[in-house]
Design a protein around this motif. Sequence first.
Motif, PDB file in Angstrom:
ATOM      1  N   LEU A  90       0.826  -1.206   0.000  1.00 57.78           N
ATOM      2  CA  LEU A  90       0.000   0.000   0.000  1.00 57.78           C
ATOM      3  C   LEU A  90       0.865   1.263   0.000  1.00 57.78           C
ATOM      4  N   PRO A  91       0.423   2.288  -0.729  1.00 60.41           N
ATOM      5  CA  PRO A  91       1.130   3.571  -0.694  1.00 60.41           C
ATOM      6  C   PRO A  91       0.696   4.369   0.542  1.00 60.41           C
ATOM      7  N   LEU A  92       1.343   4.087   1.648  1.00 61.33           N
ATOM      8  CA  LEU A  92       0.983   4.715   2.921  1.00 61.33           C
ATOM      9  C   LEU A  92       2.028   5.762   3.299  1.00 61.33           C
ATOM     10  N   PRO A  93       1.613   6.735   4.103  1.00 61.74           N
ATOM     11  CA  PRO A  93       2.587   7.734   4.554  1.00 61.74           C
ATOM     12  C   PRO A  93       3.716   7.083   5.351  1.00 61.74           C
ATOM     13  N   ARG A  94       4.849   7.720   5.293  1.00 66.05           N
ATOM     14  CA  ARG A  94       6.015   7.264   6.038  1.00 66.05           C
ATOM     15  C   ARG A  94       5.666   7.214   7.532  1.00 66.05           C
ATOM     16  N   ASP A 124       2.728   2.218  10.919  1.00 70.75           N
ATOM     17  CA  ASP A 124       3.093   0.892  11.411  1.00 70.75           C
ATOM     18  C   ASP A 124       2.235  -0.132  10.671  1.00 70.75           C
ATOM     19  N   ARG A 125       2.811  -0.726   9.652  1.00 70.89           N
ATOM     20  CA  ARG A 125       2.065  -1.633   8.776  1.00 70.89           C
ATOM     21  C   ARG A 125       1.647  -2.913   9.491  1.00 70.89           C
ATOM     22  N   ARG A 126       2.440  -3.362  10.418  1.00 69.46           N
ATOM     23  CA  ARG A 126       2.080  -4.565  11.180  1.00 69.46           C
ATOM     24  C   ARG A 126       0.819  -4.307  11.994  1.00 69.46           C
ATOM     25  N   THR A 127       0.789  -3.177  12.690  1.00 65.14           N
ATOM     26  CA  THR A 127      -0.379  -2.834  13.496  1.00 65.14           C
ATOM     27  C   THR A 127      -1.603  -2.640  12.606  1.00 65.14           C
ATOM     28  N   LEU A 128      -1.403  -2.006  11.459  1.00 68.91           N
ATOM     29  CA  LEU A 128      -2.505  -1.808  10.523  1.00 68.91           C
ATOM     30  C   LEU A 128      -3.073  -3.157  10.082  1.00 68.91           C
TER      31      LEU A 128
END
Length: 194
Positions: free
Chosen positions: A142-146, A149-153
């Motif tokens: 996903l193009p997420l902001p810097r 926390d991708r794990r938490t997401l």
Amino acid sequence: MPAVRAPRADNRLPQILDQAARLFRAQGFQGTSVRDIVRAVDMLPGSLYYHFATKEDLLAAVYAEGVRRISARVRAAIEGRRDPWERLEAACVAHLEAILEDDDYAQVVIRVRPSDVPAADRRLIALRDEYEALFAKLVQDLPLPRGVDRRTLRLMLLGALNWSQTWYRPGRDSPRTIARRFVLLLQSPLGKDT
């Protein structure tokens, strides 16, 4: 992982798995005895041990089949899609459809926690982690902001998807609508008033 032994000509393994999944869903793992399972399959108690050394091995086989079914649906749903948000939404729809339909295997995966069955917890966790790796890759793309926390997401999203089976009512919203709303919430910044 010594769960399933070599098949034989009169193999009743599919029937054993189906009945075990049905009973584990209806009565829980602890509430289901080996006698309940063999009675449902019309076999002698000792005959089950030809296929599975323990009830925990049988649970691991049911759980593995549930994970396989859900994973197959998610993989089919995302196949050929390029946009990361579309891929995530398609995966969420497939996951919801799998857990919200009347499928005993999927319900065992959602309802039986590894910590509830210490003798099989490592096997169940490994199966769960294997499935969650699909979502880890989808979230990673996903193009997420810097700093997100991708794990938490990922854990938050899977938790919300899995919890839906407790509040979902057929006819109100479809799995597709629910998945779309979840993904839109992830895409939109939730502004905070100051």
